[in-house]
Design a protein around this motif. Sequence first.
Motif, PDB file in Angstrom:
ATOM      1  N   GLU A  84      -1.032  15.971   2.172  1.00 15.35           N
ATOM      2  CA  GLU A  84      -1.722  17.236   1.920  1.00 15.35           C
ATOM      3  C   GLU A  84      -0.771  18.237   1.270  1.00 15.35           C
ATOM      4  O   GLU A  84      -1.131  18.941   0.319  1.00 15.35           O
ATOM      5  N   ARG A  85       0.449  18.287   1.759  1.00 11.31           N
ATOM      6  CA  ARG A  85       1.441  19.243   1.258  1.00 11.31           C
ATOM      7  C   ARG A  85       1.794  18.972  -0.206  1.00 11.31           C
ATOM      8  O   ARG A  85       2.036  19.904  -0.977  1.00 11.31           O
ATOM      9  N   THR A  86       1.852  17.702  -0.582  1.00  5.96           N
ATOM     10  CA  THR A  86       2.271  17.341  -1.941  1.00  5.96           C
ATOM     11  C   THR A  86       1.109  17.086  -2.897  1.00  5.96           C
ATOM     12  O   THR A  86       1.335  16.768  -4.069  1.00  5.96           O
ATOM     13  N   GLY A  87      -0.113  17.193  -2.419  1.00  5.77           N
ATOM     14  CA  GLY A  87      -1.267  16.977  -3.282  1.00  5.77           C
ATOM     15  C   GLY A  87      -1.572  15.520  -3.556  1.00  5.77           C
ATOM     16  O   GLY A  87      -2.218  15.193  -4.559  1.00  5.77           O
ATOM     17  N   LEU A  88      -1.124  14.620  -2.670  1.00  4.32           N
ATOM     18  CA  LEU A  88      -1.401  13.194  -2.824  1.00  4.32           C
ATOM     19  C   LEU A  88      -2.764  12.895  -2.191  1.00  4.32           C
ATOM     20  O   LEU A  88      -2.874  12.725  -0.985  1.00  4.32           O
ATOM     21  N   ARG A  89      -3.785  12.814  -3.032  1.00  4.51           N
ATOM     22  CA  ARG A  89      -5.153  12.653  -2.534  1.00  4.51           C
ATOM     23  C   ARG A  89      -5.666  11.246  -2.840  1.00  4.51           C
ATOM     24  O   ARG A  89      -6.568  11.048  -3.651  1.00  4.51           O
ATOM     25  N   VAL A  90      -5.060  10.262  -2.185  1.00  8.91           N
ATOM     26  CA  VAL A  90      -5.478   8.877  -2.349  1.00  8.91           C
ATOM     27  C   VAL A  90      -5.576   8.236  -0.976  1.00  8.91           C
ATOM     28  O   VAL A  90      -4.979   8.716  -0.002  1.00  8.91           O
ATOM     29  N   ASP A  91      -6.335   7.167  -0.896  1.00  7.09           N
ATOM     30  CA  ASP A  91      -6.426   6.394   0.346  1.00  7.09           C
ATOM     31  C   ASP A  91      -5.065   5.754   0.616  1.00  7.09           C
ATOM     32  O   ASP A  91      -4.477   5.108  -0.258  1.00  7.09           O
ATOM     33  N   MET A  92      -4.558   5.934   1.829  1.00  6.77           N
ATOM     34  CA  MET A  92      -3.233   5.413   2.167  1.00  6.77           C
ATOM     35  C   MET A  92      -3.179   3.882   2.145  1.00  6.77           C
ATOM     36  O   MET A  92      -2.096   3.297   2.121  1.00  6.77           O
ATOM     37  N   ASP A  93      -4.340   3.231   2.142  1.00  8.58           N
ATOM     38  CA  ASP A  93      -4.380   1.773   2.098  1.00  8.58           C
ATOM     39  C   ASP A  93      -4.522   1.237   0.666  1.00  8.58           C
ATOM     40  O   ASP A  93      -4.688   0.029   0.463  1.00  8.58           O
ATOM     41  N   THR A 153       0.831  -1.196   0.000  1.00  9.72           N
ATOM     42  CA  THR A 153       0.000   0.000   0.000  1.00  9.72           C
ATOM     43  C   THR A 153       0.866   1.247   0.000  1.00  9.72           C
ATOM     44  O   THR A 153       2.083   1.198   0.207  1.00  9.72           O
ATOM     45  N   VAL A 154       0.210   2.389  -0.205  1.00 14.34           N
ATOM     46  CA  VAL A 154       0.913   3.668  -0.139  1.00 14.34           C
ATOM     47  C   VAL A 154       1.588   3.815   1.221  1.00 14.34           C
ATOM     48  O   VAL A 154       2.779   4.146   1.318  1.00 14.34           O
ATOM     49  N   ARG A 155       0.835   3.569   2.303  1.00 15.78           N
ATOM     50  CA  ARG A 155       1.384   3.709   3.656  1.00 15.78           C
ATOM     51  C   ARG A 155       2.579   2.785   3.865  1.00 15.78           C
ATOM     52  O   ARG A 155       3.606   3.189   4.404  1.00 15.78           O
ATOM     53  N   GLU A 156       2.457   1.538   3.435  1.00 12.82           N
ATOM     54  CA  GLU A 156       3.539   0.570   3.626  1.00 12.82           C
ATOM     55  C   GLU A 156       4.790   0.981   2.861  1.00 12.82           C
ATOM     56  O   GLU A 156       5.914   0.836   3.355  1.00 12.82           O
ATOM     57  N   ASN A 157       4.615   1.512   1.657  1.00 13.04           N
ATOM     58  CA  ASN A 157       5.761   1.960   0.880  1.00 13.04           C
ATOM     59  C   ASN A 157       6.492   3.101   1.563  1.00 13.04           C
ATOM     60  O   ASN A 157       7.723   3.153   1.565  1.00 13.04           O
ATOM     61  N   VAL A 158       5.743   4.028   2.144  1.00 12.01           N
ATOM     62  CA  VAL A 158       6.371   5.186   2.793  1.00 12.01           C
ATOM     63  C   VAL A 158       7.067   4.767   4.088  1.00 12.01           C
ATOM     64  O   VAL A 158       8.198   5.194   4.379  1.00 12.01           O
TER      65      VAL A 158
END
Length: 513
Positions: free
Chosen positions: A126-135, A98-103
Motif C-alpha cells: 500500500e505504501r509503495t503503490g504496488l497494487r497486484v495480487d501477491m500470488d 510469486t510476488v510474495r515468494e520473492n519478498v
Amino acid sequence: MTQAAPVVELTGITKRFPGVVANSDVHLTVRAGEVHAVCGENGAGKSTLMKILYGMQQPDEGTIAVNGEVVRLRNPQDAIRAGIGMVHQHFMLADNLTVRENVLLGAENLHGIGKAARDRLAGLAERTGLRVDMDTLVERLGVADRQRVEIVKVLYRGARIVILDEPTAVLVPQEVDALFETIRAMQREGFTFIFISHKLDEVRAIADEVTVIRRGTTVGTVDPTTVSTRQLAEMMVGSELPSPETRESTVTTREVLRVAGLRLAAEGSERAVLDDISFTVRAGEVLGIAGVEGNGQTELVETIMGMRRASAGGIELVDADGNARDLTRLGTLARREAGIGYIAEDRTRHGLLLTQPLWANRILGYQTREPVSSGHLIDRAAAREDTARIVEQYDVRTPGVDVAAGALSGGNQQKLVVGRELSCAPVLLIASHPTRGVDVGAQALIWEQIRTARRDGLAVLLVSADLDELIGLSDTIRVMLRGRLVTEADPATVTPSELGSAMTGAGETGEVL
C-alpha cells in the motif's frame, strides 16, 4: 532551518583494481529524509561506491559511518542490518516465483510466513503503490510493478536508507511520475534515498542535493534548484548536455528491410506475441519503435535477428541493386553475414562475453569476416589491432584490449558493442536501447555515430524506452501495444507525453500523432 543529521557519511573512500583506481578519496554526506542524487559518467566510480556502501566490495582506504557510527560492511547482510537496502538497475527477482515468494525469500526469520508476514507485506504494498495480487508470478508483471516489488523487498528487510540504481531507465513518463510520487510520500515518512541516474532533468526534479563524481573523485555537492541541467552536465563531463536532435532528412526511397505479416505465437500457446507486423525501413532512415516493456518489442527484434522462429510472415533484406533476400528461415549468423548489425537490448546476455578480453569480443558475430578472419582462421593480431582502433575512436576507457569485458563499466561496454557493430559496414542496424544506462558523454558519442551512419545511407531500426531519444533520432515512430503496431507518430510534432499516452493504450485506433 537546521539541517538534518547525516545518516550516511563516506569519507576518503578509495578503491583500486588491477590497472585502475575506481574511487579516489571520495566524500559523500547524505542527510536523513533527503533524496541525494549521485551523478557521473560511466566509469566515474558511482557503481563501485554504491557497492562499497552496500557491502558488496571493501574499500582500500576510507571510512563509512551510518547514523553517526563508523561501521564495516563486509557483505550485503551487514548493510541490511545497518538499515541500507539497494534496488539494482537489473532487477534481482525470480520470474518463476510469486510476488510474495520473492519478498519473503531469505527473510523468513523476520516475520515468519504466516499472517504477520502477509500483514507486513500488505502494508508495504500500500505504501509503495504496488497494487497486484501477491500470488501473481513476477514474470507476468510490467517493469514498473517489478520495480515496486524490489522496493518492497528492501523495505521488508527493514531498510530506511534505499539506494536506487538507475530507477527510471526503463520507465515511461507516467511511470516515472508515479515512482517520484512514491519516493516523495516515503520521504515524508522519514525514508532516505540515494538516487543514481544519468537523466539530469529527473535528478533536478527529485533530488534535494546532488553529488557529482568525475573519474573516481568527488567534484562537488550542489543544490539542484540553483544549477541548470547544462551546468550539471558540465560538472560531469566538462561539456554541454548532448541532444539526440536530428531534423535534416536523409531518408531515401530505397527499401532495405521489409517485414510483412509477421506473427509469433507464444511458446506452447496459440496466443500471438506478435500479430500481423508489417513495416519497411529505407536507406538513410531511422524507424523508431516505442512501447511499454513487455508489448513485443524484444520478440520483434529477436525474430528479425533469427533468435526466434516466426509462425507466419516474411522478412526480406534488400541490397543496393534492389535484389531482395528472404531471411525468414535463415539463422542468426547468416543474417549477420547478409549485413545486419545488432546492438542487443541486454549486452551482458547477447552482446558480450564478460570473461573474455575485448579483442575476443570484437570478433563476436563477425568471426567469418575481415579484418578479424581470413578464411576459416581467426587473425588475432588483426582483431587486436582493430579493437585498439575501436577503443580510440569510440572512447572506450580501458587499460588495454586484453582486459576482460566484464571489468569495464556499462557505458564503456556499450561503446565497444556500438563500435563493433558499426565497423563492418552493415546495411541495416538494429539498435535496441542503444544508450540504456550510459552517461551523457557516452550518449552523445553513440547518437553522433548513429546520425553519421544514417547520413551515409544506413537503415536503422531503433527500439528505445528513452522517448527523447526516439523523438530526436527517428524519422518515423511506430507504437507497439500488445504485439501489434497500433499508431504512427511524427517525431517533428509529437511530445513525450503524447507518445507515452499512446504506449499505454490511447493510440489503439491507428491514428497518426
